[in-house]
Design a protein around this motif. Structure first.
Motif, short mmCIF file in Angstrom:
data_model
loop_
_atom_site.label_atom_id
_atom_site.label_comp_id
_atom_site.label_asym_id
_atom_site.label_seq_id
_atom_site.Cartn_x
_atom_site.Cartn_y
_atom_site.Cartn_z
N PRO A 1 32.11 52.73 25.07
CA PRO A 1 33.39 53.46 25.11
C PRO A 1 34.25 53.28 23.87
CG PRO A 1 33.45 51.52 26.53
CD PRO A 1 32.02 51.69 26.10
N GLY A 2 33.91 52.30 23.03
CA GLY A 2 34.68 52.12 21.81
C GLY A 2 36.00 51.40 22.00
N THR A 3 36.24 50.88 23.19
CA THR A 3 37.46 50.14 23.47
C THR A 3 37.22 48.65 23.25
OG1 THR A 3 36.81 50.03 25.80
CG2 THR A 3 38.28 51.82 25.15
N ARG A 4 38.29 47.89 23.25
CA ARG A 4 38.20 46.46 23.07
C ARG A 4 37.50 45.82 24.26
NH1 ARG A 4 43.41 42.36 22.30
NH2 ARG A 4 42.24 40.39 22.38
N GLN A 5 36.59 44.88 24.00
CA GLN A 5 35.99 44.08 25.06
C GLN A 5 36.53 42.66 24.94
OE1 GLN A 5 31.73 43.60 25.01
NE2 GLN A 5 31.68 42.71 27.06
N PRO A 6 37.17 42.13 25.98
CA PRO A 6 37.67 40.76 25.89
C PRO A 6 36.53 39.77 25.73
CG PRO A 6 37.77 41.55 28.15
CD PRO A 6 37.41 42.73 27.30
N VAL A 7 36.80 38.64 25.09
CA VAL A 7 35.75 37.65 24.87
C VAL A 7 35.50 36.82 26.12
CG1 VAL A 7 36.28 37.56 22.42
CG2 VAL A 7 37.29 35.86 23.97
N HIS A 8 36.41 36.89 27.08
CA HIS A 8 36.26 36.09 28.30
C HIS A 8 37.06 36.73 29.43
CE1 HIS A 8 40.18 33.54 27.65
NE2 HIS A 8 40.38 34.83 27.55
N LEU B 1 29.24 44.64 34.07
CA LEU B 1 28.37 43.88 34.95
C LEU B 1 28.62 42.41 34.64
CD1 LEU B 1 24.99 45.82 34.45
CD2 LEU B 1 26.62 46.10 36.33
N HIS B 2 29.10 41.66 35.60
CA HIS B 2 29.45 40.26 35.37
C HIS B 2 28.49 39.35 36.13
CE1 HIS B 2 33.72 40.55 33.61
NE2 HIS B 2 33.09 41.70 33.43
N TYR B 3 27.83 38.47 35.38
CA TYR B 3 26.86 37.56 35.96
C TYR B 3 27.57 36.39 36.64
CZ TYR B 3 23.14 34.09 36.29
OH TYR B 3 22.26 33.15 36.75
N GLY B 4 27.18 36.10 37.89
CA GLY B 4 27.75 34.98 38.62
C GLY B 4 26.79 33.80 38.62
N THR B 5 27.03 32.86 37.73
CA THR B 5 26.07 31.78 37.48
C THR B 5 25.67 31.03 38.74
OG1 THR B 5 27.06 31.46 35.29
CG2 THR B 5 25.65 29.69 36.13
N PHE B 6 26.62 30.58 39.52
CA PHE B 6 26.32 29.63 40.58
C PHE B 6 25.83 30.30 41.86
CE2 PHE B 6 29.38 27.95 37.57
CZ PHE B 6 28.59 26.95 37.03
N VAL C 1 28.65 50.62 30.01
CA VAL C 1 28.99 49.49 30.87
C VAL C 1 28.69 48.21 30.11
CG1 VAL C 1 28.46 48.33 33.05
CG2 VAL C 1 28.48 50.82 32.94
N ARG C 2 29.67 47.30 30.03
CA ARG C 2 29.51 46.05 29.28
C ARG C 2 28.98 44.93 30.19
NH1 ARG C 2 34.53 47.37 26.27
NH2 ARG C 2 33.84 48.27 24.31
N VAL C 3 28.22 44.01 29.59
CA VAL C 3 27.65 42.88 30.32
C VAL C 3 28.41 41.61 29.96
CG1 VAL C 3 25.58 41.48 30.68
CG2 VAL C 3 25.38 43.96 30.44
N SER C 4 28.70 40.80 30.97
CA SER C 4 29.40 39.52 30.75
C SER C 4 28.56 38.38 31.28
CB SER C 4 30.76 39.53 31.45
OG SER C 4 31.37 38.25 31.38
N ASP C 5 28.55 37.28 30.54
CA ASP C 5 27.93 36.04 30.99
C ASP C 5 28.83 35.40 32.05
OD1 ASP C 5 26.13 33.88 31.03
OD2 ASP C 5 27.27 32.79 29.52
#
Length: 434
Positions: free
Chosen positions: A40-47, A257-262, A298-302
């Motif tokens: 989308p060309g928008t800002r992606q937060p680092v966290h 898409l946000h990965y849920g570690t635990f 769609v952005r992916v997050s750790d």
């Protein structure tokens, strides 16, 4: 080539064949454009920072920044001690440490999610109603007063039967409160957790449809993140990638898409001592997510680490080294966002991110400058690489790792020029410096 020149060149295939092929592929062209519009060309937060609903106050953002600065003052009061603590290149330490402190003073949190799920738990309905309404009021006030994080929102309860009605009501109360306070903020983000079936994503899209219709909002105004925390979200019973279906089931509303570690690790039977974002099971899940999301916008997050930097200095330093190393690891794997669960994680989040962009800045800027000028160099880059180089510099600018003046000087491009290379499909002219 002129038309007369074209007519002199011999061909064998009748023109009607090309027209027929074009007509036959028109549906495919439309499908590609719909399913894979690109970033989308928008800002992606680092966290993303998670704060339980009952703990969120008007002072939360500033409190996190102050507590992170206090941790630096106590456990790493200068660049040399901080670099030694986290294992950073000493050559970068002075610049990075100064940028980290400035970031914590100016913008300590890039993305805040007020949590009504695991971090909040099950409460009496009147209590959760009041917390949801108060959260809407506080976030609206933060945006009105210029004190908000760039992105803010809530994580509701999931669409499973036991908590479905509660989650729907909380989201409705929150969104209604925001809407009644004024226009919805551009940085509004919503998170749907513990998704197992694509139909749950469709249900979330339907819920947002109903809210937009009730409030007279533009259709599609509201998007949401899908949290990947179960094995069923990655691999369906028939062996297909469920997460790919989920993106389509969102009907254009999925933003991340946000990965849920635990939760995900536990779902696979990984013992508690080994539940971490660098476990092979985590790498597999995130790789599937990454491929499913590629090109869709769609952005992916750790996920996060649950090792907190608290206690005596040696213990804090050990937690910092772990968090710094995990953050660097996922950045190299193109997961540009993660979760932070404690103020003490902010120094190492920003240190890892800033060092990642600064150590590659000169090379990336020089390569893009040569590409833009069509100047030969030691690499033969293609448009896809130019997009990646421009995107890298833009992410560095957005988070504060890089300064506009130094990027313009090294790359020979303004921000508009960088955006033209990063997102040429959005109407920019690729290859033309800005």
């Amino acid at each position: 080539m002129s038309r007369s020149r074209q007519e002199q060149v011999a061909t064998s295939v009748p023109g009607a064949v090309g027209a027929e092929i074009g007509a036959s592929l028109a549906p495919v062209d439309a499908e590609l454009e719909r399913r894979y519009p690109g970033d989308p060309g928008t800002r992606q937060p680092v966290h993303t920072v998670y704060v339980p609903g009952d703990a969120f106050t008007a002072g939360t953002l500033r409190s996190w920044g102050d507590r992170a600065l206090a941790a630096l003052d106590e456990h790493a009061p200068d660049a040399v001690s901080f670099a030694a603590a986290v294992g950073m290149d000493p050559a970068l330490a002075g610049d990075v440490y100064g940028r980290v402190r400035a970031k914590l003073e100016r913008e300590p949190v890039e993305d805040l999610r007020v949590d009504f799920e695991d971090g909040y738990g099950n409460r009496p309905d009147p209590e959760e109603d009041e917390t949801a309404a108060r959260t809407a009021r506080l976030i609206a006030e933060a945006y009105r007063d210029g004190a908000a994080a760039p992105y803010m929102g809530i994580r509701m309860k999931c669409m499973e039967a036991a908590v479905r009605d509660r989650g729907i009501r909380t989201l409705d109360i929150f969104l209604t409160g925001l809407a009644e306070a004024g226009p919805l903020p551009d940085g509004l983000v919503l998170t749907l957790p513990k998704v197992t079936y694509a139909e749950q994503v469709t249900a979330m899209a339907r819920l947002l449809d109903a809210f937009e219709e009730a409030r007279g909002l533009e259709p599609g105004r509201l998007g949401f993140e899908i949290q990947i925390e179960t094995s069923q979200a990655v691999l369906a019973a028939d062996g297909t990638a469920t997460v790919a279906r989920m993106i389509q089931a969102a009907e254009g509303r999925a933003t991340g898409l946000h990965y849920g570690t635990f939760d995900y690790s536990a779902c696979l039977g990984v013992s508690a001592a080994h539940q971490a974002s660098d476990h092979p099971a985590a790498d597999h899940a995130k790789a599937v997510m990454q491929v499913a999301a590629a090109g869709t916008g769609v952005r992916v997050s750790d996920g996060s680490t649950n090792v907190l930097p608290v206690g005596p200095t040696p213990q804090v330093h050990a937690a910092w080294r772990l968090h710094h190393g995990l953050t660097r690891r996922v950045l190299a794997r193109a997961y540009y966002q993660g979760w932070d669960m404690h103020p003490g994680h902010l120094p190492t989040r920003y240190a890892a991110v800033f060092a990642f962009y600064r150590e590659s800045f000169e090379q990336a800027a020089a390569r893009l400058a040569r590409y833009a000028a069509r100047t030969p160099g030691d690499a033969m880059d293609e448009p896809a690489t130019a997009r990646a180089l421009a995107g890298h510099l833009l992410r560095g600018l957005d988070c504060g790792a890089l300064d506009p003046a130094e990027v313009a000087r090294a790359a020979g491009l303004t921000r508009a020029g960088l955006e033209g290379f990063a997102s040429p499909h959005r109407g920019h002219s690729e290859g033309r410096p800005g």
